[in-house]
Design an enzyme around this catalytic site. Sequence first.
Site, short mmCIF file in Angstrom:
data_model
loop_
_atom_site.label_atom_id
_atom_site.label_comp_id
_atom_site.label_asym_id
_atom_site.label_seq_id
_atom_site.Cartn_x
_atom_site.Cartn_y
_atom_site.Cartn_z
N GLY A 162 35.82 103.26 12.19
CA GLY A 162 35.69 104.73 12.67
C GLY A 162 37.00 105.20 13.76
O GLY A 162 37.60 104.94 14.08
N ARG A 163 35.55 105.51 15.18
CA ARG A 163 36.75 106.68 15.93
C ARG A 163 37.66 105.42 16.40
O ARG A 163 38.53 105.43 16.91
CB ARG A 163 35.18 107.21 16.75
CG ARG A 163 34.11 108.15 16.21
CD ARG A 163 33.77 108.54 17.28
NE ARG A 163 32.31 107.51 16.77
CZ ARG A 163 31.05 107.87 16.88
NH1 ARG A 163 30.90 108.46 16.06
NH2 ARG A 163 30.28 106.98 16.58
N ILE A 164 36.25 104.08 17.37
CA ILE A 164 37.30 103.24 17.51
C ILE A 164 38.77 102.54 16.60
O ILE A 164 39.30 102.11 17.23
CB ILE A 164 36.72 102.34 18.71
CG1 ILE A 164 35.59 103.16 19.55
CG2 ILE A 164 37.14 101.35 19.72
CD1 ILE A 164 34.62 102.33 19.94
N ARG A 241 29.96 93.81 18.50
CA ARG A 241 28.30 93.41 19.13
C ARG A 241 28.68 91.74 19.01
O ARG A 241 29.88 91.00 17.31
CB ARG A 241 27.06 93.67 18.37
CG ARG A 241 26.83 95.36 18.16
CD ARG A 241 26.64 95.08 20.05
NE ARG A 241 26.53 96.27 20.72
CZ ARG A 241 26.85 96.82 21.22
NH1 ARG A 241 28.79 96.74 21.79
NH2 ARG A 241 26.40 98.29 21.78
N ASP A 265 35.02 90.15 24.05
CA ASP A 265 34.28 90.56 24.64
C ASP A 265 32.56 90.98 24.54
O ASP A 265 32.80 91.60 25.64
CB ASP A 265 34.85 92.17 24.71
CG ASP A 265 34.87 93.11 25.46
OD1 ASP A 265 34.80 92.71 27.20
OD2 ASP A 265 34.48 94.36 25.51
N GLU A 270 24.53 87.81 25.32
CA GLU A 270 25.21 88.37 26.31
C GLU A 270 23.51 88.48 27.50
O GLU A 270 22.19 89.23 27.51
CB GLU A 270 25.69 89.22 26.29
CG GLU A 270 26.86 89.32 25.74
CD GLU A 270 27.21 90.55 24.76
OE1 GLU A 270 26.68 91.70 25.56
OE2 GLU A 270 28.05 90.91 24.39
N HIS A 288 32.08 91.44 27.96
CA HIS A 288 31.05 92.92 27.92
C HIS A 288 32.02 94.01 27.95
O HIS A 288 31.06 94.75 28.89
CB HIS A 288 29.80 93.47 27.70
CG HIS A 288 29.80 93.83 26.20
ND1 HIS A 288 28.68 93.87 26.05
CD2 HIS A 288 30.56 95.07 26.62
CE1 HIS A 288 28.34 95.09 25.03
NE2 HIS A 288 29.14 95.87 25.25
#
Length: 329
Positions: A162-164, A241, A265, A270, A288
């Site tokens: 997608g975008r990233i 995630r 990350d 978390e 993160h």
Amino acid sequence: MAAGTTHSGKIHLLVHGPRKPIVEKGFSDQFVLHSFETTGDLERLTPEVAEKVRGIAITYNTVRGDARTLARFPKLEIVSSFGVGYDHVDAAYARDHNIMVTNTPDVLTEEVADIAMGLLIATLREFVKADKYLRAGLWHNGQYPLSAGSLRDRTVGMVGMGRIGQAIARRLEASKVPVVYHTRNPIKELPNKHYPDLTEMAKAVDTLVVIVPGGPGTAKMINAEVMKALGPRGVIINVARGTVVDEQAMIQALKSGTILAAGLDVFEREPNVPDELKAMQNVVLLPHIGSASVVTRNAMDQLVVDNLKTWFAGKPPLTPVMETPAKAR
Ligand code: NAP
Ligand code: 8YV
């Protein structure tokens, strides 16, 4: 009467999550802000205030916009959530109850792509281990050993494009690294090879860069079978995630040499990171920080504010999520 106000007066907003100056200072006196930092704090909310709240700003994904929380606000019209990922908000509940949900896409895309690229190179070329080697004075005894990993002899399989994902792919291609991808739907504008099956892609590449949304649809999609297919040169970079990767299976795969290394990350629980991961030399672990620069976090905070202001000015919000497409009040 100003656009967006009602005859009964000011617009009451709940600010849920860590306090943010841009959010606190972003609204005119047409609005009344009620701030609750943690999910525990929200228990102090009185029914009289809940009855008035028409908009919620979720300022970090450590607080949840689950069905139970949203159901406390009978007049709720919009939830403006911080972050592009919104797996902490029950968007299906919101859609079914005519509540708009917005997120903060685009303003963080390049920042997160930078982190993914940096994490990939740091993992392959062992930046953290090499830094420790120098600080320990070991350089005086001899050169740091050659790294087993390199970007030079790799093919990257993007899990999510997608975008990233596309911003990461652009960086890889500028570095002359071949890129293929797995998504549910092929993107006809892209020249890269599309794999409808993730395991088939893992067999064909040696590196996975994971950048899909979290939630039930992607839970543990990077499992033991995918890691075995990736093989002993395999490297996993997860900036999506923690839930997307089977963490226990990855620990076993890293220990046994089923895969070579990982750069992470994000984690399943978390801020808890398994001690086994922390003890390993072939992983790079980040807390993160994908979007965590002042400039990008400010842009995200501003978009949280702007979505609410636009909505209460009677216009469609700027960045609605796909479950609640744009409409005006
Ligand atoms: P996006 O533009 O919506 O892209 C999501 C991509 O994932 C699409 O290519 C989509 O393609 C694919 N996808 C979705 N579900 C899938 C599935 N079940 N199987 C395979 N592919 C799937 O989102 P984005 O802006 O790139 O952000 C992606 C995610 O990155 C966010 O949701 C967030 O969780 C994470 N993120 C992390 C950080 C960080 O700090 N580490 C920062 C920002 C974002 P199809 O729909 O065709 O499958
Ligand atoms: C945020 C992220 O830091 O945008 C996302 O999806 O993961 C990060 O940019 C995180 O959502 C904190 O709320």
